[in-house]
Design an enzyme around this catalytic site. Structure first.
Site, PDB file in Angstrom:
ATOM      1  N   ARG A 253     -86.752  16.136 -24.759  1.00 54.38           N
ATOM      2  CA  ARG A 253     -85.997  14.886 -24.722  1.00 54.38           C
ATOM      3  C   ARG A 253     -84.970  14.966 -23.595  1.00 54.38           C
ATOM      4  O   ARG A 253     -84.302  15.996 -23.408  1.00 54.38           O
ATOM      5  CB  ARG A 253     -85.274  14.641 -26.054  1.00 54.38           C
ATOM      6  CG  ARG A 253     -86.188  14.138 -27.161  1.00 54.38           C
ATOM      7  CD  ARG A 253     -86.737  12.756 -26.864  1.00 54.38           C
ATOM      8  NE  ARG A 253     -87.567  12.196 -27.915  1.00 54.38           N
ATOM      9  CZ  ARG A 253     -88.894  12.264 -27.963  1.00 54.38           C
ATOM     10  NH1 ARG A 253     -89.562  12.901 -27.025  1.00 54.38           N
ATOM     11  NH2 ARG A 253     -89.564  11.688 -28.945  1.00 54.38           N
ATOM     12  N   GLU A 282     -84.394   5.957 -20.471  1.00 59.54           N
ATOM     13  CA  GLU A 282     -85.782   5.630 -20.111  1.00 59.54           C
ATOM     14  C   GLU A 282     -86.043   4.148 -20.312  1.00 59.54           C
ATOM     15  O   GLU A 282     -85.576   3.600 -21.321  1.00 59.54           O
ATOM     16  CB  GLU A 282     -86.749   6.444 -20.966  1.00 59.54           C
ATOM     17  CG  GLU A 282     -86.634   7.938 -20.695  1.00 59.54           C
ATOM     18  CD  GLU A 282     -87.544   8.795 -21.561  1.00 59.54           C
ATOM     19  OE1 GLU A 282     -88.315   8.227 -22.365  1.00 59.54           O
ATOM     20  OE2 GLU A 282     -87.471  10.018 -21.448  1.00 59.54           O
ATOM     21  N   HIS A 301     -92.462   9.809 -18.930  1.00 59.97           N
ATOM     22  CA  HIS A 301     -92.630  10.169 -20.352  1.00 59.97           C
ATOM     23  C   HIS A 301     -94.088   9.975 -20.797  1.00 59.97           C
ATOM     24  O   HIS A 301     -94.390   9.123 -21.640  1.00 59.97           O
ATOM     25  CB  HIS A 301     -91.689   9.337 -21.241  1.00 59.97           C
ATOM     26  CG  HIS A 301     -91.483   9.972 -22.604  1.00 59.97           C
ATOM     27  ND1 HIS A 301     -90.311   9.859 -23.325  1.00 59.97           N
ATOM     28  CD2 HIS A 301     -92.305  10.726 -23.377  1.00 59.97           C
ATOM     29  CE1 HIS A 301     -90.427  10.507 -24.482  1.00 59.97           C
ATOM     30  NE2 HIS A 301     -91.638  11.037 -24.542  1.00 59.97           N
TER      31      HIS A 301
HETATM   32  C1  DGY Z   1     -93.185  11.893 -29.231  1.00 62.56           C
HETATM   33  O1  DGY Z   1     -94.157  11.616 -29.933  1.00 62.56           O
HETATM   34  O2  DGY Z   1     -92.058  12.019 -29.687  1.00 62.56           O
HETATM   35  C2  DGY Z   1     -93.438  12.094 -27.776  1.00 62.56           C
HETATM   36  O3  DGY Z   1     -92.275  12.110 -27.040  1.00 62.56           O
HETATM   37  C3  DGY Z   1     -94.367  11.040 -27.274  1.00 62.56           C
HETATM   38  O4  DGY Z   1     -94.832  11.407 -26.019  1.00 62.56           O
END
Ligand code: DGY
Length: 339
Positions: A253, A282, A301
């Site tokens: 993250r 984002e 992402h």
């Molecule tokens: C999630 O599922 O949390 C991922 O970041 C998606 O790519």
């Protein structure tokens, strides 16, 4: 789609379901066979009123990439379950959900290998300067053999340091240790019992204190979930403690990293390059220096963004929601104690 097409345990009385991010048609049909479904994306101004009206009636929410905060939950008095089409749960007000006894489901397991593939793609692209050198060819600048100024860094045999060693971190470790002969060291809240959870990594991955990881790793790969304890965890102190010439990859993250400190480490410290799939904000704001920095490889992402995996995530999230609305405990309820 009829009830007989569904897995057992979802034959509930019809309830109100709000889908707040598009689902694949087959998964939407599974919901519609059993419940009254409204599809409304709160990010689209033209769907906001529909979303608000459906929220007030909803027993179940399913979607992703939108903050389900305490204020939003307060507008959903009938809510029983929130099913996220993601493994990360940082978009959800965990305390408010718990206080109301609302189940939160997510999608662990089905995306591990795909996210690990993406992280490795980023690691390889960053160390071998794939995007930059491909651009050189595309732009007609390959007019003589490249010189040392454009050489990359070896990957095989180098030490991989993982911050976070959950399912996805372990999948990254397998690629590194078994495929590239990389010694793997990791730092997590507690050491993982490799004999029980990842026997193929026994003797190949070791839990080490954070300072030791930072001093030894050629690649520091952050696979951290976002929580109060990890927010801004990767800061100037950590960058300063990294081995000179290290490459930093973030596949967890964005907000676990202080982006200004990362930029400083690239420009004034000894960090060689960074590969980033995630950002504090984002989509990445146009004004962010990370977007154009010559030694940053940014991705939008895409960790789990393959057709197969996004479908598997949607299917698991749909099953979670159906089971919860039928009064059964879904397999993939988010459990803060296990996280
Ligand atoms: C999630 O599922 O949390 C991922 O970041 C998606 O790519």
């Amino acid at each position: 789609m009829t009830l007989s097409d569904q897995p057992p345990g979802i034959d509930a009385a019809r309830k109100q379901v709000l889908v707040f991010r598009e689902l694949p048609p087959d998964q939407l049909a599974r919901l519609q066979a059993v419940h009254d479904v409204t599809v409304a994306d709160p990010r689209k101004p033209e769907e906001r009123a529909c979303f608000d009206a459906a929220l007030a009636q909803a027993h179940g929410l399913i979607g992703s990439s939108f903050p389900v905060d305490a204020a939003l939950l307060a507008r959903a008095p009938r809510l029983e379950v929130v099913s996220s089409v993601s493994v990360g749960v940082d978009n959800y007000a965990l305390d408010a959900l718990q206080a109301r006894g609302i189940l939160l489901c997510h999608t662990p397991g089905v995306l591990d290998e795909t996210v690990a593939d993406s992280v490795f793609a980023l690691l390889m692209a960053t160390s071998r300067r794939v995007v930059e050198l491909s651009q050189l060819v595309r732009e007609g600048r390959w007019v003589k053999n490249i010189g040392e100024d454009l050489f990359g860094c070896d990957i095989h045999g180098k030490t991989l340091g993982l911050l976070g060693f959950g399912r996805i971190g372990q999948a990254v470790a397998r690629r590194a240790a078994l495929g590239f002969g990389m010694p793997v060291i990791y730092h997590a809240r507690r050491p993982v019992d490799l004999a029980a959870q990842a026997p193929e990594l026994q003797g190949k991955a070791a839990h080490v204190p954070l300072p030791s990881l930072l001093a030894r790793a050629d690649f520091v790969v952050a696979m951290l979930p976002l929580s109060d304890s990890t927010r801004n965890m990767v800061n100037a102190d950590l960058f300063a403690a990294m081995k000179p010439g290290a490459i930093f990859i973030n596949g967890g993250r964005g907000a676990t990293v202080v982006e200004e400190d990362l930029l400083n480490a690239l420009d004034h410290g000894t960090l060689w390059a960074a590969g980033l799939d995630v950002f504090a904000t984002e989509p990445l704001p146009l004004a962010s220096p990370l977007r154009t920095h010559p030694r940053v490889t940014p991705l939008p992402h895409i960790g789990s963004a393959t057709h197969d995996t996004r479908h598997a995530m949607a299917a698991l999230a749909t099953t979670n929601l159906l089971q919860a609305l039928a009064g059964h405990r879904p397999a993939a309820v988010y459990d803060a104690a296990q996280a």
